[in-house]
Design a protein around this motif. Structure first.
Motif, short mmCIF file in Angstrom:
data_model
loop_
_atom_site.label_atom_id
_atom_site.label_comp_id
_atom_site.label_asym_id
_atom_site.label_seq_id
_atom_site.Cartn_x
_atom_site.Cartn_y
_atom_site.Cartn_z
N PHE A 115 4.85 10.30 7.52
CA PHE A 115 3.91 9.97 6.37
C PHE A 115 4.86 9.78 5.14
O PHE A 115 4.49 8.96 4.41
CB PHE A 115 3.35 11.52 6.24
CG PHE A 115 2.65 11.66 4.81
CD1 PHE A 115 1.54 10.96 4.73
CD2 PHE A 115 3.09 12.37 4.02
CE1 PHE A 115 0.67 11.18 3.93
CE2 PHE A 115 2.12 12.42 2.67
CZ PHE A 115 0.88 11.91 2.71
N LEU A 116 6.13 10.27 5.14
CA LEU A 116 7.00 10.04 4.16
C LEU A 116 7.44 8.42 4.08
O LEU A 116 7.55 7.83 3.09
CB LEU A 116 8.19 10.95 4.01
CG LEU A 116 8.12 12.40 3.80
CD1 LEU A 116 9.13 13.22 3.97
CD2 LEU A 116 7.65 12.27 2.36
N MET A 117 7.63 8.08 5.16
CA MET A 117 8.02 6.55 5.48
C MET A 117 6.78 5.54 5.05
O MET A 117 7.20 4.55 4.27
CB MET A 117 8.45 6.37 6.91
CG MET A 117 9.66 6.75 7.14
SD MET A 117 10.05 6.51 8.87
CE MET A 117 9.88 4.91 9.41
N LEU A 118 5.52 6.19 5.16
CA LEU A 118 4.49 5.17 4.80
C LEU A 118 4.51 5.35 3.26
O LEU A 118 4.27 4.28 2.18
CB LEU A 118 3.28 5.85 5.28
CG LEU A 118 2.89 5.25 6.61
CD1 LEU A 118 1.42 6.08 7.22
CD2 LEU A 118 2.81 3.82 6.86
N GLU A 149 -1.07 12.47 -2.72
CA GLU A 149 0.08 12.67 -1.80
C GLU A 149 0.97 13.92 -1.98
O GLU A 149 1.30 14.51 -1.20
CB GLU A 149 0.77 11.32 -1.61
CG GLU A 149 1.76 10.85 -2.65
CD GLU A 149 2.87 11.52 -2.91
OE1 GLU A 149 3.32 12.32 -2.07
OE2 GLU A 149 3.58 11.14 -3.66
N ILE A 150 0.98 14.29 -3.33
CA ILE A 150 1.73 15.53 -3.60
C ILE A 150 0.97 16.65 -3.20
O ILE A 150 1.56 17.36 -2.50
CB ILE A 150 2.08 15.54 -5.20
CG1 ILE A 150 3.25 14.48 -5.34
CG2 ILE A 150 2.66 16.74 -5.55
CD1 ILE A 150 4.49 14.82 -4.76
N VAL A 152 5.51 2.58 -2.06
CA VAL A 152 6.52 2.50 -3.41
C VAL A 152 7.09 1.33 -3.59
O VAL A 152 7.12 0.52 -4.38
CB VAL A 152 7.20 3.74 -3.77
CG1 VAL A 152 8.02 3.43 -4.82
CG2 VAL A 152 6.39 5.18 -3.84
N ILE A 153 7.73 1.03 -2.39
CA ILE A 153 8.40 -0.39 -2.49
C ILE A 153 7.55 -1.44 -2.56
O ILE A 153 7.92 -2.50 -3.26
CB ILE A 153 9.34 -0.55 -0.99
CG1 ILE A 153 10.08 0.53 -0.90
CG2 ILE A 153 9.93 -1.81 -0.94
CD1 ILE A 153 11.54 0.71 -1.84
N HIS A 154 6.25 -1.76 -2.04
CA HIS A 154 5.32 -2.53 -1.97
C HIS A 154 4.97 -2.68 -3.54
O HIS A 154 4.96 -3.84 -4.04
CB HIS A 154 4.26 -2.47 -1.26
CG HIS A 154 3.21 -3.40 -1.48
ND1 HIS A 154 3.09 -4.68 -0.92
CD2 HIS A 154 1.82 -2.99 -2.13
CE1 HIS A 154 2.10 -5.12 -1.24
NE2 HIS A 154 1.32 -4.42 -1.83
N GLU A 155 4.53 -1.54 -4.25
CA GLU A 155 4.10 -1.46 -5.50
C GLU A 155 5.42 -1.85 -6.62
O GLU A 155 5.23 -2.74 -7.45
CB GLU A 155 3.72 -0.28 -6.15
CG GLU A 155 2.42 0.14 -5.32
CD GLU A 155 1.45 -0.46 -5.76
OE1 GLU A 155 1.35 -1.07 -6.82
OE2 GLU A 155 0.40 -0.62 -4.67
#
Length: 118
Positions: free
Chosen positions: A97-100, A70-71, A105-108
């Motif tokens: 895209f940034l929200m996804l 993603e980077i 990250v929140i899910h992980e």
């Protein structure tokens, strides 16, 4: 149009040639008991060579690869921010895209995959 077709055909042919060369060079011509056994300085192997590893390490490696890709996807967009070529739709696509990514990250984090202690 002919140049585009010619370059696409050349790219496909080059890819197939490289694939066939890789397959040919990677072929193992002789597979025997000695070839597949682990080498430990001339001694007989002790235990199994197929030692299981932590699944958490594998999951952490996969997460690293996903966020590393993603980077790479974000770098061209960051270079275009502020230029006159960036349209409102591009900003909206970047925001989605940034929200996804932030949701991932929140899910992980909630799942506990980002914990560093084993």
């Amino acid at each position: 149009m002919e140049k585009v077709m010619l370059s696409a055909l050349l790219a496909v042919l080059l890819g197939l040639i490289l694939l066939l060369v890789g397959l040919f060079l990677g072929m193992s011509f002789y597979i025997g008991r000695e070839k597949v056994s682990p080498f430990e300085c001339g001694f007989d192997p002790i235990g199994s060579s197929r030692v299981p590893f932590s699944l958490r390490f594998f999951l952490l490696a996969v997460i690293f690869v996903v966020f590393d890709v993603e980077i790479v996807l974000l770098f061209p967009v960051v270079m275009m921010v502020g230029s006159s070529y960036m349209l409102v739709g591009s900003y909206l696509a970047l925001l989605i895209f940034l929200m996804l990514l932030f949701g991932g990250v929140i899910h992980e984090w909630r799942e506990g995959s980002l914990e560093w202690e084993m």
